[in-house]
Design a protein around this motif. Structure first.
Motif, mmCIF file in Angstrom:
data_model
loop_
_atom_site.group_PDB
_atom_site.id
_atom_site.type_symbol
_atom_site.label_atom_id
_atom_site.label_comp_id
_atom_site.label_asym_id
_atom_site.label_seq_id
_atom_site.Cartn_x
_atom_site.Cartn_y
_atom_site.Cartn_z
ATOM 1 N N GLU A 143 0.754 -1.419 0.068
ATOM 2 C CA GLU A 143 0.107 -0.214 0.173
ATOM 3 C C GLU A 143 0.915 1.167 0.064
ATOM 4 N N ASN B 157 -7.322 11.791 5.064
ATOM 5 C CA ASN B 157 -7.396 10.372 4.264
ATOM 6 C C ASN B 157 -6.791 9.358 4.768
ATOM 7 N N GLU B 158 -5.616 9.465 5.347
ATOM 8 C CA GLU B 158 -4.815 8.302 5.590
ATOM 9 C C GLU B 158 -4.367 7.825 6.819
ATOM 10 N N ASP C 265 1.511 2.871 -3.481
ATOM 11 C CA ASP C 265 0.288 3.417 -3.785
ATOM 12 C C ASP C 265 0.021 4.818 -3.244
ATOM 13 N N ILE C 266 0.268 5.009 -1.795
ATOM 14 C CA ILE C 266 0.350 6.070 -1.182
ATOM 15 C C ILE C 266 1.290 6.942 -1.744
ATOM 16 N N LYS D 273 -6.603 -2.124 -1.417
ATOM 17 C CA LYS D 273 -7.848 -1.482 -2.061
ATOM 18 C C LYS D 273 -7.276 -0.478 -2.920
ATOM 19 N N LYS D 274 -8.085 -0.658 -4.393
ATOM 20 C CA LYS D 274 -7.719 0.132 -5.503
ATOM 21 C C LYS D 274 -7.662 1.551 -5.242
ATOM 22 N N ARG D 275 -6.787 2.362 -5.487
ATOM 23 C CA ARG D 275 -6.552 3.820 -5.699
ATOM 24 C C ARG D 275 -6.941 4.103 -6.788
ATOM 25 N N ASP D 276 -7.464 5.509 -7.052
ATOM 26 C CA ASP D 276 -7.417 6.100 -8.401
ATOM 27 C C ASP D 276 -6.149 7.041 -8.398
ATOM 28 N N LEU D 277 -4.905 6.462 -8.954
ATOM 29 C CA LEU D 277 -3.691 6.988 -8.848
ATOM 30 C C LEU D 277 -3.601 7.906 -10.363
ATOM 31 N N GLN E 244 0.206 8.539 -5.042
ATOM 32 C CA GLN E 244 -1.148 9.097 -5.035
ATOM 33 C C GLN E 244 -0.771 10.615 -4.529
#
Length: 353
Positions: free
Chosen positions: A152, A235-236, A155-156, A185-189, A159
């Motif tokens: 994750e 958000n995190e 991804d963070i 969990k899929k993120r909108d990168l 993002q």
């Protein structure tokens, strides 16, 4: 899904490859040396690059370059090595480049020892380099969570265009536990349209930089960064809590120390004590709001760390003076035991029941 028994350091490498990491730049230092050793064998198998740099300083600047090209990149070290990387980390944060940095902590200050510790909390959460920057700091408590947070973490980083630090102690790097590799969990990168991939004659060159000689420009850049950090805080935040609404004592602990605290809590509950737990998983952003859920009957907060008291400052900020905050810690590579924690909780209670 099949579980595999893996040492923590090797699981970090496997998780990074699973996340699409293509470049690893590092330097050996105990207790994380198995990680670069693992990457040296495994990265070529996936078309990636492993490079043992001539120093930690070189390694972090190689991360800057690889990330600037839009690649997923990681480096790792242990406490003194992370200290050497601080200038580069500040540059990376200032240039808004995504990467994952792993710190498997050892005792300090200075060269200290090779034993497990949590003495780098201030360095990680306050920013060990220059300037008003922040890292997202993730603190796993077991090898499975270590794997999940590595995956994750990439991804963070992508993002928010921000470095992410995985902060573990020597125990989590050396212990062996069963793990499985799950997709986060899929993120909108966002697209990496800022990367220096060559213009192909279709656009102006991208410039990646953290130098702003005009004061007005640097101030605007800092304002932009602070807005990003505000969004991350919204958000995190990640936290685990247990029985804090009804507890007489709440323990605050993170990482593998929290596992020791859980053993102590079980023992205390068997003796009739009501003890809760708040385990920050993100050390930055810190889960301040979770402390608002503690019931008014609480007699106090006990912060437990493998240092002389660093997270205790954030716990005091979070409690806003509602409860007294006590601290218990071991240093130098010494690890607190459940019995020591039980004894300290009973002291706060005012003795045996």
């Amino acid at each position: 899904m099949t579980k595999v028994l893996m040492k923590g350091n090797e699981a970090i490498g496997a998780a990074a490859i699973e996340a699409g990491c293509k470049y690893f730049f590092g330097y050996p230092i105990t207790p994380q040396s198995e990680l670069p050793e693992y990457m040296s064998k495994e990265m070529p198998k996936v078309g990636g690059v492993f490079l043992q740099a001539e120093s930690e300083i070189a390694a972090i600047n190689m991360v800057y370059g690889a990330s600037g090209s839009g690649a997923r990149v990681m480096t790792s070290s242990s406490s003194p090595g992370i200290s050497l990387k601080q200038e580069g980390i500040s540059y990376i944060a200032g240039a808004e480049l995504p990467c994952v940095i792993v710190n498997i902590m050892r005792g300090g200050p200075g060269l200290g020892s090779i034993q497990p510790s949590q003495t780098d909390y201030f360095q990680a959460t306050r920013g060990g380099g220059n300037g008003d920057y922040r890292l997202v700091v993730l603190a796993p408590a077991n090898v499975q969570e270590l794997v999940d947070l590595i995956i994750e973490g990439f991804d963070i980083a992508d993002q928010y265009r921000n470095p992410v630090m995985i902060l573990g102690d020597g125990m989590i790097g050396q212990m062996m536990e069963p793990v499985e590799f799950k997709q986060p969990k899929k993120r909108d990168l966002p697209e990496k349209d800022w990367a220096t991939t060559g213009t192909k004659g279709k656009r102006k060159p991208n410039i990646i930089n953290s130098l702003y000689l005009a004061a007005e420009e640097l101030e605007e850049h800092n304002k932009k960064l602070q807005e990003k950090y505000k969004t991350i805080k919204e958000n995190e935040v990640k936290v685990e809590s247990y029985n804090i609404e009804d507890a007489d004592i709440v323990i605050a602990a993170y990482g593998t120390t929290s596992r020791i605290a859980k053993t102590a809590i079980t023992q205390l509950e068997n003796e009739g004590y009501k003890v809760g737990l708040i385990r920050p998983i993100t050390l930055w952003p810190f889960p301040y709001n979770e402390f608002n859920k503690i019931g008014d009957n609480c007699k106090g907060i006990l912060t437990i760390e493998m240092n002389t008291g660093q997270m205790v400052d954030d716990v005091k900020i979070a409690t806003k003076g509602r409860f007294p905050v006590e601290f218990y810690g071991r240093t130098g590579g010494m690890v607190p035991t459940p019995n020591e924690i039980v004894k300290k909780v009973k002291e706060i209670y005012g003795g045996e029941k």
